[in-house]
Design a protein around this motif. Structure first.
Motif, PDB file in Angstrom:
ATOM      1  N   GLY A 214       0.847  -1.278  -0.013  1.00 22.64           N
ATOM      2  CA  GLY A 214       0.079   0.010  -0.108  1.00 22.64           C
ATOM      3  C   GLY A 214       0.554   1.200  -0.008  1.00 22.64           C
ATOM      4  O   GLY A 214       0.272   2.349  -0.145  1.00 22.64           O
ATOM      5  N   TRP A 215       2.032   1.373  -0.133  1.00 17.43           N
ATOM      6  CA  TRP A 215       3.082   2.458  -0.089  1.00 17.43           C
ATOM      7  C   TRP A 215       2.703   3.423  -1.337  1.00 17.43           C
ATOM      8  O   TRP A 215       2.961   4.495  -1.096  1.00 17.43           O
ATOM      9  CB  TRP A 215       4.281   2.005  -0.167  1.00 17.43           C
ATOM     10  N   ASP A 216       2.036   2.919  -2.250  1.00 15.00           N
ATOM     11  CA  ASP A 216       1.746   3.635  -3.602  1.00 15.00           C
ATOM     12  C   ASP A 216       0.347   4.068  -3.650  1.00 15.00           C
ATOM     13  O   ASP A 216      -0.004   4.583  -4.588  1.00 15.00           O
ATOM     14  CB  ASP A 216       2.485   2.883  -4.658  1.00 15.00           C
ATOM     15  N   GLU A 217      -0.410   3.778  -2.697  1.00 11.97           N
ATOM     16  CA  GLU A 217      -1.856   3.940  -2.710  1.00 11.97           C
ATOM     17  C   GLU A 217      -2.083   5.922  -2.424  1.00 11.97           C
ATOM     18  O   GLU A 217      -1.297   6.358  -1.785  1.00 11.97           O
ATOM     19  CB  GLU A 217      -2.547   3.426  -1.468  1.00 11.97           C
ATOM     20  N   ALA A 218      -3.096   6.252  -3.326  1.00 17.61           N
ATOM     21  CA  ALA A 218      -3.527   7.561  -3.082  1.00 17.61           C
ATOM     22  C   ALA A 218      -3.893   8.034  -1.756  1.00 17.61           C
ATOM     23  O   ALA A 218      -4.457   7.320  -1.055  1.00 17.61           O
ATOM     24  CB  ALA A 218      -4.341   8.011  -4.212  1.00 17.61           C
ATOM     25  N   ILE A 219      -3.355   9.266  -1.339  1.00 19.04           N
ATOM     26  CA  ILE A 219      -3.817   9.868   0.051  1.00 19.04           C
ATOM     27  C   ILE A 219      -4.554  11.101  -0.328  1.00 19.04           C
ATOM     28  O   ILE A 219      -4.349  11.802  -1.171  1.00 19.04           O
ATOM     29  CB  ILE A 219      -2.609   9.765   1.118  1.00 19.04           C
ATOM     30  N   THR A 220      -5.440  11.701   0.478  1.00 23.63           N
ATOM     31  CA  THR A 220      -6.191  12.900   0.441  1.00 23.63           C
ATOM     32  C   THR A 220      -5.132  14.047   1.011  1.00 23.63           C
ATOM     33  O   THR A 220      -4.358  13.707   1.601  1.00 23.63           O
ATOM     34  CB  THR A 220      -7.388  12.759   1.491  1.00 23.63           C
ATOM     35  N   GLU A 221      -5.521  15.081   0.714  1.00 24.52           N
ATOM     36  CA  GLU A 221      -4.789  16.099   1.084  1.00 24.52           C
ATOM     37  C   GLU A 221      -4.746  16.351   2.564  1.00 24.52           C
ATOM     38  O   GLU A 221      -3.780  16.573   3.160  1.00 24.52           O
ATOM     39  CB  GLU A 221      -5.188  17.536   0.474  1.00 24.52           C
ATOM     40  N   GLU A 222      -5.965  16.004   3.026  1.00 25.00           N
ATOM     41  CA  GLU A 222      -6.148  16.083   4.561  1.00 25.00           C
ATOM     42  C   GLU A 222      -5.285  14.889   5.290  1.00 25.00           C
ATOM     43  O   GLU A 222      -4.624  15.193   6.440  1.00 25.00           O
ATOM     44  CB  GLU A 222      -7.583  15.631   4.998  1.00 25.00           C
ATOM     45  N   ASP A 223      -5.028  13.848   4.656  1.00 23.38           N
ATOM     46  CA  ASP A 223      -4.102  12.792   5.340  1.00 23.38           C
ATOM     47  C   ASP A 223      -2.706  13.192   5.157  1.00 23.38           C
ATOM     48  O   ASP A 223      -2.094  13.047   6.197  1.00 23.38           O
ATOM     49  CB  ASP A 223      -4.198  11.472   4.473  1.00 23.38           C
ATOM     50  N   LEU A 224      -2.369  13.940   4.332  1.00 27.59           N
ATOM     51  CA  LEU A 224      -1.018  14.467   3.980  1.00 27.59           C
ATOM     52  C   LEU A 224      -0.802  15.482   5.031  1.00 27.59           C
ATOM     53  O   LEU A 224       0.436  15.419   5.703  1.00 27.59           O
ATOM     54  CB  LEU A 224      -0.698  15.037   2.603  1.00 27.59           C
ATOM     55  N   LEU A 225      -1.650  16.532   5.343  1.00 30.90           N
ATOM     56  CA  LEU A 225      -1.411  17.500   6.008  1.00 30.90           C
ATOM     57  C   LEU A 225      -1.822  17.379   7.355  1.00 30.90           C
ATOM     58  O   LEU A 225      -1.608  18.320   8.252  1.00 30.90           O
ATOM     59  CB  LEU A 225      -2.045  18.787   5.237  1.00 30.90           C
ATOM     60  N   GLY A 226      -2.542  16.539   7.808  1.00 32.56           N
ATOM     61  CA  GLY A 226      -3.134  16.495   8.994  1.00 32.56           C
ATOM     62  C   GLY A 226      -4.397  17.285   9.172  1.00 32.56           C
ATOM     63  O   GLY A 226      -5.117  17.626   8.629  1.00 32.56           O
ATOM     64  N   SER A 227      -4.244  17.678  10.639  1.00 40.89           N
ATOM     65  CA  SER A 227      -5.553  18.479  11.092  1.00 40.89           C
ATOM     66  C   SER A 227      -4.954  19.945  10.818  1.00 40.89           C
ATOM     67  O   SER A 227      -5.780  20.907  11.361  1.00 40.89           O
ATOM     68  CB  SER A 227      -5.760  18.336  12.514  1.00 40.89           C
ATOM     69  N   ARG A 228      -3.997  20.475  10.136  1.00 47.69           N
ATOM     70  CA  ARG A 228      -3.591  21.816   9.846  1.00 47.69           C
ATOM     71  C   ARG A 228      -4.409  22.678   8.850  1.00 47.69           C
ATOM     72  O   ARG A 228      -4.042  23.671   8.426  1.00 47.69           O
ATOM     73  CB  ARG A 228      -2.196  21.905   9.474  1.00 47.69           C
ATOM     74  N   LEU A 229      -5.264  21.887   8.321  1.00 41.75           N
ATOM     75  CA  LEU A 229      -6.298  22.428   7.284  1.00 41.75           C
ATOM     76  C   LEU A 229      -7.009  23.614   7.729  1.00 41.75           C
ATOM     77  O   LEU A 229      -7.819  23.621   8.659  1.00 41.75           O
ATOM     78  CB  LEU A 229      -7.222  21.539   6.421  1.00 41.75           C
TER      79      LEU A 229
END
Length: 77
Positions: free
Chosen positions: A62-77
């Motif tokens: 699963g290392w190459d599965e797509a992630i959301t911007e929220e997953d990438l940035l965490g709760s900083r949105l």
């Protein structure tokens, strides 16, 4: 550290090179002012071998599965 004048260095270059090979630092001066230093050459670079780590690196499932911007940035949105 060995310090020698330019004229002296010219006459004893082989000895100075042997001293550098033995790990000694040699500084050449002109009228008592350092103007040059004899040093060993830089280490040679290793040749890059493509595929040299093949079989030694493993990726988790699963290392190459797509992630959301929220997953990438965490709760900083």
């Amino acid at each position: 550290m060995t310090t020698v004048g330019i004229a002296e260095a010219k006459n004893m270059l082989p000895e100075l090179i042997r001293a550098v090979e033995a790990g000694e630092q040699v500084v050449i001066t002109r009228h008592g002012v350092p103007v040059a230093q004899i040093a060993p050459p830089p280490p040679t670079k290793r040749k890059v071998i493509l595929g040299g780590m093949e079989g030694q690196i493993r990726f988790k499932p699963g290392w190459d599965e797509a992630i959301t911007e929220e997953d990438l940035l965490g709760s900083r949105l």
